[in-house]
Design an enzyme around this catalytic site. Structure first.
Site, short mmCIF file in Angstrom:
data_model
loop_
_atom_site.label_atom_id
_atom_site.label_comp_id
_atom_site.label_asym_id
_atom_site.label_seq_id
_atom_site.Cartn_x
_atom_site.Cartn_y
_atom_site.Cartn_z
N GLU A 1 0.86 -1.19 0.00
CA GLU A 1 0.00 0.00 0.00
C GLU A 1 0.89 1.23 0.00
O GLU A 1 2.09 1.13 0.31
CB GLU A 1 -0.87 0.02 1.26
CG GLU A 1 -1.80 -1.18 1.33
CD GLU A 1 -2.79 -1.08 2.49
OE1 GLU A 1 -2.74 -0.08 3.25
OE2 GLU A 1 -3.60 -2.00 2.60
N GLY B 1 1.34 3.30 2.23
CA GLY B 1 2.03 3.42 3.52
C GLY B 1 2.53 2.09 4.07
O GLY B 1 2.93 2.03 5.23
N SER C 1 7.81 -2.36 2.91
CA SER C 1 8.59 -3.35 3.65
C SER C 1 7.86 -3.77 4.92
O SER C 1 7.90 -4.93 5.33
CB SER C 1 9.97 -2.78 4.02
OG SER C 1 10.75 -2.64 2.85
N THR D 1 1.78 -5.97 -9.41
CA THR D 1 2.14 -6.64 -10.66
C THR D 1 0.91 -7.40 -11.17
O THR D 1 0.23 -8.08 -10.40
CB THR D 1 3.30 -7.63 -10.41
OG1 THR D 1 4.40 -6.90 -9.88
CG2 THR D 1 3.72 -8.32 -11.70
N ASP E 1 7.77 -16.13 0.51
CA ASP E 1 8.94 -17.04 0.54
C ASP E 1 9.10 -17.70 -0.83
O ASP E 1 10.18 -17.70 -1.41
CB ASP E 1 8.74 -18.14 1.60
CG ASP E 1 9.07 -17.65 3.00
OD1 ASP E 1 9.81 -16.66 3.13
OD2 ASP E 1 8.58 -18.27 3.96
N ARG F 1 33.36 -6.71 -32.05
CA ARG F 1 33.74 -5.29 -31.93
C ARG F 1 35.27 -5.17 -31.98
O ARG F 1 35.97 -5.76 -31.16
CB ARG F 1 33.19 -4.75 -30.59
CG ARG F 1 33.68 -3.36 -30.23
CD ARG F 1 33.07 -2.30 -31.11
NE ARG F 1 33.37 -0.96 -30.61
CZ ARG F 1 33.19 0.12 -31.33
NH1 ARG F 1 32.71 0.05 -32.57
NH2 ARG F 1 33.47 1.30 -30.82
N GLN G 1 42.37 -8.26 -21.84
CA GLN G 1 42.14 -8.89 -20.54
C GLN G 1 41.05 -8.17 -19.72
O GLN G 1 40.30 -8.80 -18.98
CB GLN G 1 43.44 -8.93 -19.75
CG GLN G 1 43.43 -9.97 -18.66
CD GLN G 1 44.76 -10.10 -17.98
OE1 GLN G 1 45.40 -9.10 -17.63
NE2 GLN G 1 45.20 -11.32 -17.77
N GLN H 1 28.81 -2.03 -20.09
CA GLN H 1 30.15 -1.45 -20.19
C GLN H 1 30.89 -2.01 -21.41
O GLN H 1 31.59 -1.28 -22.12
CB GLN H 1 30.93 -1.75 -18.89
CG GLN H 1 32.23 -0.98 -18.75
CD GLN H 1 32.00 0.51 -18.48
OE1 GLN H 1 30.90 0.93 -18.15
NE2 GLN H 1 33.03 1.31 -18.65
N GLU I 1 9.05 -7.95 -4.07
CA GLU I 1 8.95 -9.19 -3.26
C GLU I 1 9.96 -9.19 -2.10
O GLU I 1 10.48 -10.23 -1.71
CB GLU I 1 9.03 -10.44 -4.13
CG GLU I 1 7.86 -10.46 -5.11
CD GLU I 1 7.48 -11.80 -5.64
OE1 GLU I 1 7.66 -12.80 -4.93
OE2 GLU I 1 6.98 -11.84 -6.77
#
Ligand code: CAA
Length: 381
Positions: A127, A129, A132, A158, A240, A268, A279, A338, A365
């Site tokens: 909600e 508020g 967690s 979801t 869980d 590339r 490396q 990267q 979750e």
């Protein structure tokens, strides 16, 4: 201990990988740009048994185990993370509480159409508020004239905009803390139940994430799921298992990013040679591969523990798998981007999408911080 996939596990891996390569991957960028829900793919996955992987055949489920489930979510997420979470939230968060806590009538009424994919399910505990702190639920359910009347708003749900069935937590007793919370099944189309704000998200853009709004929403008394006051424990039990799905989603996103980074590094050319010959790039590939293998093993281990049904043990391992796999997917997708350099930062390549999609696995979750709390609570008891 056997690290090899069984014939059944290999079969579901091959089937979902093929589906991801042929159906999800070619459309993933376009669907994400258009914020388009992959409705047809979900229908096909229903026909393939993926919308009810672990549930018995008598309810139209595929009757497979949790490792099969993790493999399916991983492979689908490799093709499209939005499809991965749609399947995961449906299987783990809507079907699971109905299957484990529902009456026989509720199972017979709801599971067959959910398992076949005809109906999509969602789960509403969060909600504005209460994130967690899941027991901070403000949505109320009051018993009136033989019905439950729901009032309140759930957020970040979801499948919220596409679900026909919602499993929703509400407060049934004022001063009882988490023992005053109960779980309910609410059907789409019930007067007073509507879809609220559609979330404008950073990633998983072709999945549906919305508010659910309840305004004097009357549901039949028999739509209470489990016992009155059992809602919080149902939510914890459900999450869980759900965390294995998110771990698997993170592994799938990581795998996709690494595969594309390796392919790109080989073609590339800079300083007259492929960048894979440097490396710096080789070490990034080694780190990505190591993170992914570790995340996958932890995910399959947690799924294997769920097969054994020993909840006292698997709660910790599901949290470990989600914590590691989600943070690994952050590292992997950023390294993959990267390797692509400037191209990775553009929408011409999917690297930026992988980074955005991976980020949510550290949040939904249960955030990484909550995972650490669950793990340490288990270690210290
Ligand atoms: N299984 C069963 N029962 C459990 C449990 C578990 N895993 N964990 C705790 N409980 C029980 C405890 O035994 C305790 O029961 P008693 O009072 O009878 O002893 C009760 O629940 C309360 O336990 P806690 O005191 O530990 O509860 P808490 O309020 O401190 O909260 C928490 C614990 C782990 C922080 C929990 O609130 C939590 O998991 N929060 C995160 C919520 C979350 O994951 N939200 C995600 C929303 S869904 C989503 O994201 C979907 C999506 O989009 C894909």
């Amino acid at each position: 201990m056997d690290f090899k996939l069984s014939e059944e596990h290999q079969m579901i891996k091959d089937m979902c990988r093929k589906f991801a390569d042929q159906v999800l991957k070619p459309k993933a960028t376009e669907y994400n740009k258009q914020h388009k829900f992959p409705a047809k793919a979900i229908q096909q996955l229903g026909e393939m048994g993926i919308m009810g992987v672990v549930y018995p055949e008598e309810y139209n489920g595929a009757g497979m185990d949790y490792i099969s489930y993790a493999i399916a979510v991983e492979e689908l997420s490799r093709g499209g993370a939005s499809t991965g979470v749609t399947v995961s939230a449906h299987n783990s968060l809507c079907l699971s509480p109905i299957y484990y806590f529902g009456t026989e009538e509720q199972k017979k009424k709801y599971l067959p159409k959910l398992c076949s994919g005809e109906h999509i399910g969602c789960f509403g505990i969060t909600e504005p508020g209460a994130g967690s702190d899941a027991s901070g639920t403000a949505t109320r359910a009051e018993r009136k004239n033989g019905k439950w009347v729901l009032n309140g708003t759930k957020s970040f749900i979801t499948n919220g905009g596409v679900a026909s069935v919602a499993v929703v937590m509400a407060k049934t007793s004022k001063d009882a803390g988490h023992k005053g919370l109960s779980m309910f099944i609410v059907e789409k189309g019930t007067p007073g139940f509507s879809v609220g704000k559609i979330e404008d998200k950073m990633g998983i853009l072709s999945s549906s994430t919305t508010e659910l709004v309840f305004e004097d929403c009357e549901i039949p008394e028999e739509n209470l799921l489990g016992k009155e006051g059992q809602g919080f424990k149902i939510a914890m039990h459900t999450l869980d298992g759900g965390r294995v799905g998110i771990a698997a989603q993170a592994v799938g996103i990581s795998q996709a990013a690494m595969e594309e980074a390796i392919a790109y590094a080989k073609i590339r050319k800079q300083f007259d040679k492929s960048i894979s010959e440097f490396q710096a790039i080789q070490w990034m590939i080694a780190d990505m591969a190591t993170d992914i293998e570790a995340a996958r093993l932890l995910t399959y281990q947690a799924a294997d523990m769920m097969n054994s049904g020993d909840r006292q043990k698997y709660s910790k391992y599901c949290a470990i798998a989600k914590l590691f796999a989600s943070e690994a997917s952050h590292r992997v997708t950023h390294k993959a981007l990267q390797i692509f350099g400037g191209y990775g930062y553009t929408t011409e390549y999917p690297m930026e999408r992988y980074c955005r999609d991976a980020r949510i696995t550290e949040i939904y979750e249960g955030t990484s911080e909550i995972m650490r709390l669950v793990i340490s609570a288990n270690m210290l008891k």
